[in-house]
Structures are given as structure tokens and as C-alpha cells.
Design a protein around this motif. Sequence first.
Motif, short mmCIF file in Angstrom:
data_model
loop_
_atom_site.label_atom_id
_atom_site.label_comp_id
_atom_site.label_asym_id
_atom_site.label_seq_id
_atom_site.Cartn_x
_atom_site.Cartn_y
_atom_site.Cartn_z
N LEU A 1 -34.18 -8.96 85.64
CA LEU A 1 -35.33 -9.06 86.53
C LEU A 1 -35.46 -7.86 87.46
O LEU A 1 -36.57 -7.43 87.77
N THR A 2 -34.35 -7.33 87.93
CA THR A 2 -34.44 -6.19 88.85
C THR A 2 -34.88 -4.91 88.15
O THR A 2 -35.29 -3.96 88.82
N TRP A 3 -34.82 -4.88 86.84
CA TRP A 3 -35.31 -3.71 86.12
C TRP A 3 -36.84 -3.72 86.01
O TRP A 3 -37.43 -2.71 85.62
N LEU A 4 -37.48 -4.84 86.31
CA LEU A 4 -38.94 -4.90 86.32
C LEU A 4 -39.44 -4.43 87.69
O LEU A 4 -38.99 -4.94 88.72
N PRO A 5 -40.36 -3.48 87.74
CA PRO A 5 -40.80 -2.94 89.05
C PRO A 5 -41.50 -3.99 89.92
O PRO A 5 -41.44 -3.91 91.15
N GLN A 6 -42.16 -4.97 89.34
CA GLN A 6 -42.89 -5.96 90.14
C GLN A 6 -41.93 -6.92 90.86
O GLN A 6 -42.28 -7.48 91.90
N VAL A 7 -40.75 -7.14 90.32
CA VAL A 7 -39.82 -8.12 90.87
C VAL A 7 -38.67 -7.45 91.62
O VAL A 7 -37.90 -8.11 92.30
N GLU A 8 -38.58 -6.16 91.57
CA GLU A 8 -37.42 -5.44 92.13
C GLU A 8 -37.34 -5.66 93.64
O GLU A 8 -38.25 -5.37 94.39
N VAL A 9 -36.21 -6.22 94.07
CA VAL A 9 -35.97 -6.48 95.48
C VAL A 9 -35.05 -5.42 96.07
O VAL A 9 -35.26 -4.93 97.17
N PHE A 10 -34.01 -5.06 95.33
CA PHE A 10 -33.09 -4.02 95.76
C PHE A 10 -32.77 -3.14 94.57
O PHE A 10 -33.29 -3.34 93.48
N HIS A 11 -31.95 -2.13 94.79
CA HIS A 11 -31.69 -1.14 93.74
C HIS A 11 -31.09 -1.78 92.50
O HIS A 11 -30.37 -2.77 92.56
N ARG A 12 -31.39 -1.17 91.38
CA ARG A 12 -30.91 -1.69 90.09
C ARG A 12 -29.39 -1.67 89.99
O ARG A 12 -28.78 -2.56 89.42
N GLU A 13 -28.79 -0.62 90.51
CA GLU A 13 -27.33 -0.50 90.43
C GLU A 13 -26.63 -1.60 91.21
O GLU A 13 -25.58 -2.09 90.81
N ILE A 14 -27.20 -1.99 92.33
CA ILE A 14 -26.60 -3.04 93.14
C ILE A 14 -26.71 -4.39 92.42
O ILE A 14 -25.81 -5.22 92.50
N ALA A 15 -27.78 -4.60 91.69
CA ALA A 15 -27.94 -5.85 90.96
C ALA A 15 -26.97 -5.93 89.78
O ALA A 15 -26.57 -7.02 89.37
N MET A 16 -26.59 -4.79 89.23
CA MET A 16 -25.65 -4.76 88.11
C MET A 16 -24.21 -4.98 88.56
O MET A 16 -23.36 -5.39 87.76
N LEU A 17 -23.92 -4.69 89.80
CA LEU A 17 -22.55 -4.71 90.30
C LEU A 17 -21.83 -6.05 90.13
O LEU A 17 -20.71 -6.07 89.62
N PRO A 18 -22.42 -7.21 90.49
CA PRO A 18 -21.68 -8.47 90.30
C PRO A 18 -21.34 -8.75 88.85
O PRO A 18 -20.22 -9.17 88.54
N LEU A 19 -22.28 -8.51 87.96
CA LEU A 19 -22.03 -8.77 86.54
C LEU A 19 -20.96 -7.84 85.99
O LEU A 19 -20.06 -8.27 85.27
N VAL A 20 -21.02 -6.57 86.35
CA VAL A 20 -20.03 -5.61 85.86
C VAL A 20 -18.64 -5.95 86.38
O VAL A 20 -17.66 -5.90 85.63
N VAL A 21 -18.53 -6.34 87.63
CA VAL A 21 -17.22 -6.68 88.21
C VAL A 21 -16.65 -7.91 87.52
O VAL A 21 -15.47 -7.94 87.14
N PHE B 1 -20.65 -14.16 77.61
CA PHE B 1 -22.04 -14.58 77.81
C PHE B 1 -22.30 -16.01 77.34
O PHE B 1 -23.42 -16.48 77.39
N HIS B 2 -21.27 -16.71 76.91
CA HIS B 2 -21.41 -18.14 76.67
C HIS B 2 -21.25 -18.92 77.97
O HIS B 2 -21.53 -20.12 78.01
N ARG B 3 -20.81 -18.25 79.00
CA ARG B 3 -20.67 -18.89 80.32
C ARG B 3 -21.99 -18.80 81.07
O ARG B 3 -22.65 -17.77 81.09
N LEU B 4 -22.37 -19.88 81.69
CA LEU B 4 -23.66 -19.97 82.35
C LEU B 4 -23.76 -19.02 83.55
O LEU B 4 -24.83 -18.42 83.78
N GLY B 5 -22.70 -18.84 84.28
CA GLY B 5 -22.73 -17.95 85.44
C GLY B 5 -22.99 -16.51 85.05
O GLY B 5 -23.75 -15.79 85.72
N ASN B 6 -22.37 -16.07 83.96
CA ASN B 6 -22.60 -14.69 83.50
C ASN B 6 -24.03 -14.51 83.00
O ASN B 6 -24.63 -13.45 83.20
N LEU B 7 -24.59 -15.53 82.36
CA LEU B 7 -25.99 -15.44 81.92
C LEU B 7 -26.93 -15.38 83.12
O LEU B 7 -27.95 -14.68 83.09
N TYR B 8 -26.59 -16.08 84.20
CA TYR B 8 -27.40 -16.04 85.41
C TYR B 8 -27.42 -14.63 86.00
O TYR B 8 -28.47 -14.10 86.34
N PHE B 9 -26.25 -14.02 86.13
CA PHE B 9 -26.20 -12.67 86.67
C PHE B 9 -26.89 -11.67 85.74
O PHE B 9 -27.51 -10.71 86.20
#
Length: 112
Positions: free
Chosen positions: A61-81, A47-55
Motif C-alpha cells: 500500500l505504501t508503494w501507491l502514491p495515493q495511499v502513501e503516509v510515510f516513506h517506502r523504506e520505513i514501511a518495509m522495515l518491520p517486514l524485513v526485520v 508468508f503463510h503467517r497472517l502477521g507477515n502477510l499484514y506487513f
Amino acid sequence: KRRVVLPDSGRQREHWKEVSTFYPRNGIQTTKYTWFTFLPQNLLGQFHRLGNLYFFFLMVLTWLPQVEVFHREIAMLPLVVVLLTSMIKDTIEDYRKYQYDKTINFTKTRVY
């Protein structure tokens, strides 16, 4: 403390064991992690890398209902990978360093 250097003769060996317990061994350790510190140190380094902080920010943001664009699990996928592949890579590198340190530390040497 002062260090006493003794010649290698049989009659002074018992005194040498007393004196040598105060000083660390002359072993090489280039590994970065231990079993207990791998996860916290690795995540801190990731998390000292800027790209990981961005993801991570996008995931929060996707965990907030007002900003949610797609499913929460899909938003977590890039960071987890990215985190899992980096952890696997760091694990393999650290294990190779451990094996190399082990071979270096157990090689026979001559003491003059």
C-alpha cells in the motif's frame, strides 16, 4: 525389484555390492532445507503467517502514491526485520539438525 539378504562372508561380497546399489543408505536426515531450497521454502513458510502477510500488504500500500503516509523504506522495515530474524533462527535450527544427523549417521554400530 526384490531384495537379497546375504551373509557377511568374503566370497559373496562382490555380489553384495551389485545388489546393494539399488537401495538407499540407512541414514537419517531431519533437516528441512538444502542450499538451493532455503530461500524459496523459507519465504513460503514465512508468508503463510497472517502477521507477515499484514506487513506485506502495508508495504504494498505504501508503494501507491495515493495511499502513501510515510516513506517506502520505513514501511518495509518491520517486514524485513521480522523476515531476517526468522530466517536467521531457521538457519541456526537447521544447521543444528544437520550436525546432529551427522553425528548420528557416523556412529559405529554392530551388525549381527
